[in-house]
Design a protein around this motif. Structure first.
Motif, mmCIF file in Angstrom:
data_model
loop_
_atom_site.group_PDB
_atom_site.id
_atom_site.type_symbol
_atom_site.label_atom_id
_atom_site.label_comp_id
_atom_site.label_asym_id
_atom_site.label_seq_id
_atom_site.Cartn_x
_atom_site.Cartn_y
_atom_site.Cartn_z
ATOM 1 N N LEU A 126 46.643 -4.839 -27.695
ATOM 2 C CA LEU A 126 45.518 -4.789 -28.172
ATOM 3 C C LEU A 126 45.494 -4.804 -29.787
ATOM 4 O O LEU A 126 45.575 -3.701 -30.341
ATOM 5 N N LYS A 127 45.397 -5.884 -30.129
ATOM 6 C CA LYS A 127 45.768 -6.097 -31.594
ATOM 7 C C LYS A 127 44.617 -5.214 -32.545
ATOM 8 O O LYS A 127 43.365 -5.198 -32.019
ATOM 9 N N ASN A 128 44.853 -5.096 -33.774
ATOM 10 C CA ASN A 128 43.737 -4.402 -34.617
ATOM 11 C C ASN A 128 42.672 -5.197 -35.026
ATOM 12 O O ASN A 128 42.834 -6.359 -35.391
ATOM 13 N N GLY A 129 41.277 -4.770 -34.720
ATOM 14 C CA GLY A 129 40.314 -5.641 -35.036
ATOM 15 C C GLY A 129 39.708 -6.553 -33.785
ATOM 16 O O GLY A 129 38.588 -6.944 -33.870
ATOM 17 N N GLU A 130 40.472 -6.521 -32.651
ATOM 18 C CA GLU A 130 39.941 -7.244 -31.473
ATOM 19 C C GLU A 130 39.183 -6.474 -30.490
ATOM 20 O O GLU A 130 39.410 -5.257 -30.514
ATOM 21 N N THR A 131 38.698 -6.929 -29.445
ATOM 22 C CA THR A 131 37.855 -6.319 -28.540
ATOM 23 C C THR A 131 38.292 -6.638 -27.360
ATOM 24 O O THR A 131 38.692 -7.959 -26.779
ATOM 25 N N ALA A 132 38.453 -5.686 -26.300
ATOM 26 C CA ALA A 132 39.067 -6.069 -24.949
ATOM 27 C C ALA A 132 38.057 -5.625 -23.956
ATOM 28 O O ALA A 132 37.074 -4.663 -24.256
ATOM 29 N N GLU A 133 37.902 -6.185 -22.688
ATOM 30 C CA GLU A 133 37.031 -5.997 -21.840
ATOM 31 C C GLU A 133 37.742 -4.700 -20.755
ATOM 32 O O GLU A 133 38.632 -5.404 -20.190
ATOM 33 N N TRP A 134 37.278 -3.718 -20.980
ATOM 34 C CA TRP A 134 38.336 -2.562 -20.234
ATOM 35 C C TRP A 134 37.454 -2.087 -18.908
ATOM 36 O O TRP A 134 36.414 -1.843 -18.738
ATOM 37 N N PHE A 135 38.254 -2.382 -17.863
ATOM 38 C CA PHE A 135 37.686 -1.795 -16.442
ATOM 39 C C PHE A 135 38.550 -0.475 -16.011
ATOM 40 O O PHE A 135 39.454 -0.572 -16.203
ATOM 41 N N TYR A 136 37.603 0.482 -15.840
ATOM 42 C CA TYR A 136 38.254 1.717 -15.235
ATOM 43 C C TYR A 136 37.479 2.207 -14.033
ATOM 44 O O TYR A 136 36.152 2.549 -14.263
ATOM 45 N N MET A 137 38.209 2.368 -12.893
ATOM 46 C CA MET A 137 37.514 2.929 -11.749
ATOM 47 C C MET A 137 37.297 4.533 -12.035
ATOM 48 O O MET A 137 38.490 5.079 -12.266
ATOM 49 N N PRO A 138 36.153 5.085 -11.948
ATOM 50 C CA PRO A 138 35.932 6.675 -11.996
ATOM 51 C C PRO A 138 36.631 7.343 -10.674
ATOM 52 O O PRO A 138 36.874 6.771 -9.954
ATOM 53 N N GLU A 139 36.455 8.500 -11.158
ATOM 54 C CA GLU A 139 37.091 9.396 -9.969
ATOM 55 C C GLU A 139 36.145 9.674 -8.990
ATOM 56 O O GLU A 139 34.896 9.292 -9.343
ATOM 57 N N GLU A 140 36.539 9.805 -7.837
ATOM 58 C CA GLU A 140 35.430 10.025 -6.562
ATOM 59 C C GLU A 140 35.560 11.396 -6.249
ATOM 60 O O GLU A 140 36.402 12.335 -6.387
ATOM 61 N N ALA A 141 34.143 11.862 -6.057
ATOM 62 C CA ALA A 141 33.959 13.069 -5.718
ATOM 63 C C ALA A 141 34.085 13.645 -4.255
ATOM 64 O O ALA A 141 34.134 14.693 -3.742
ATOM 65 N N GLY A 142 34.719 12.574 -3.626
ATOM 66 C CA GLY A 142 35.064 12.901 -2.020
ATOM 67 C C GLY A 142 34.157 12.361 -1.114
ATOM 68 O O GLY A 142 33.012 11.972 -1.480
ATOM 69 N N GLU A 143 34.350 12.489 0.058
ATOM 70 C CA GLU A 143 33.729 11.846 1.311
ATOM 71 C C GLU A 143 32.144 12.590 1.259
ATOM 72 O O GLU A 143 32.236 13.944 1.377
ATOM 73 N N THR A 144 31.103 12.222 1.452
ATOM 74 C CA THR A 144 29.859 12.573 1.689
ATOM 75 C C THR A 144 29.740 13.122 2.988
ATOM 76 O O THR A 144 30.011 12.202 4.132
ATOM 77 N N GLU A 145 28.991 14.153 3.344
ATOM 78 C CA GLU A 145 28.863 14.727 4.721
ATOM 79 C C GLU A 145 27.803 13.617 5.738
ATOM 80 O O GLU A 145 26.899 13.036 5.271
ATOM 81 N N GLY A 146 28.288 13.417 6.744
ATOM 82 C CA GLY A 146 27.573 12.485 7.851
ATOM 83 C C GLY A 146 27.470 11.040 7.382
ATOM 84 O O GLY A 146 27.153 10.158 8.105
ATOM 85 N N VAL A 147 28.316 10.601 6.292
ATOM 86 C CA VAL A 147 28.157 9.231 5.637
ATOM 87 C C VAL A 147 29.616 8.627 5.785
ATOM 88 O O VAL A 147 29.776 7.539 6.155
ATOM 89 N N GLY A 148 30.344 9.420 5.422
ATOM 90 C CA GLY A 148 31.937 8.738 5.296
ATOM 91 C C GLY A 148 32.290 7.933 4.071
ATOM 92 O O GLY A 148 33.446 7.410 3.961
ATOM 93 N N GLU A 149 31.236 7.786 3.024
ATOM 94 C CA GLU A 149 31.376 7.037 1.938
ATOM 95 C C GLU A 149 31.678 7.975 0.763
ATOM 96 O O GLU A 149 31.404 9.174 0.702
ATOM 97 N N LYS A 150 32.132 7.495 -0.389
ATOM 98 C CA LYS A 150 32.737 8.304 -1.649
ATOM 99 C C LYS A 150 31.963 8.070 -2.528
ATOM 100 O O LYS A 150 31.437 6.832 -2.867
#
Length: 234
Positions: A83-107
């Motif tokens: 990432l050169k000085n003065g340039e801009t990049a599109e940065w994707f970062y997947m955040p941490e997950e809080a764990g499975e929700t009760e009764g749903v199974g999704e995170k």
């Protein structure tokens, strides 16, 4: 009848011109949109941040972890990416997950997680952003370097104000330096081994033997003396 046909041809020509004009505008828009270097992987639920490098050097490494983790994971930049000085990049970062929700199974995404970011520069210097709330960044963020600390500037989603993390990074560096000095002071000084030399045994003084003195037997004069004073021998 002829007039209707003429009007039909005029309308068809107008529609063709409109379609051609829209296509040209779309093509111009596509070519004028900035093309950013992509860091990370685009995915649903990932943070999407336009990250500008204003440090003054090229960035060769970006690694992210939470404050609960001990070690940084692998570099998010490819091995040959910079990432050169003065340039801009599109940065994707997947955040941490809080764990499975009760009764749903999704995170669910863990909210208000403090992230630490390790930045490696082209000269090998490594800096750390001690705490960055990535969920509060409104699209654009800028990396800066002042007073020997790297910090971020961005617009807050919550307040709409421009936020700078410089003060907290300066405080974090001062605390880290103090802890390092305390560790050095608390370390016991190395004990020097003292080698004791064996005492030198002094030999008893040698007795000086005196050579026997030859005793000269006394001569006794027997007899009478002569007239000259010498002994008279018989």
């Amino acid at each position: 009848m002829k007039a209707k046909r003429v009007w039909g041809l005029v309308l068809a020509a107008a529609m063709c011109m409109a379609v051609a004009g829209c296509g040209q505008e779309a093509a111009e828009t596509a070519t004028t949109e900035p093309q950013y270097q992509v860091i990370g992987t685009e995915a649903e639920g990932a943070y999407d941040i336009l990250l500008k490098n204003s440090i003054g050097q090229d960035v060769t490494g970006i690694s992210v972890k939470t404050s609960d983790e001990e070690a940084y994971p692998a570099n998010m930049l490819a091995s040959d990416a910079v990432l050169k000085n003065g340039e801009t990049a599109e940065w994707f970062y997947m955040p941490e997950e809080a764990g499975e929700t009760e009764g749903v199974g999704e995170k669910d995404i863990a909210l208000n997680v403090v992230y630490q970011i390790q930045i490696t520069l082209a000269d090998g210097t490594v800096y750390e952003l001690s705490s960055l709330g990535m969920d509060d960044i409104d699209q654009n963020a800028e990396l800066c370097l002042e007073d020997d600390v790297v910090f971020a500037k961005y617009t807050s989603k919550a307040s709409g104000d421009t936020v700078s993390t410089k003060e907290q990074e300066v405080a974090a560096k001062a605390q880290k330096d103090t802890e390092t000095q305390e560790e050095v002071v608390s370390e016991p000084a190395p004990v020097e081994e003292v080698t004791q030399e064996a005492p030198v045994q002094q030999s008893a003084p040698a007795e000086t033997q005196q050579a026997p003195v030859e005793q000269i037997p006394e001569q006794t004069t027997e007899g009478c003396l002569t007239e000259g004073g010498g002994p008279a021998f018989n």
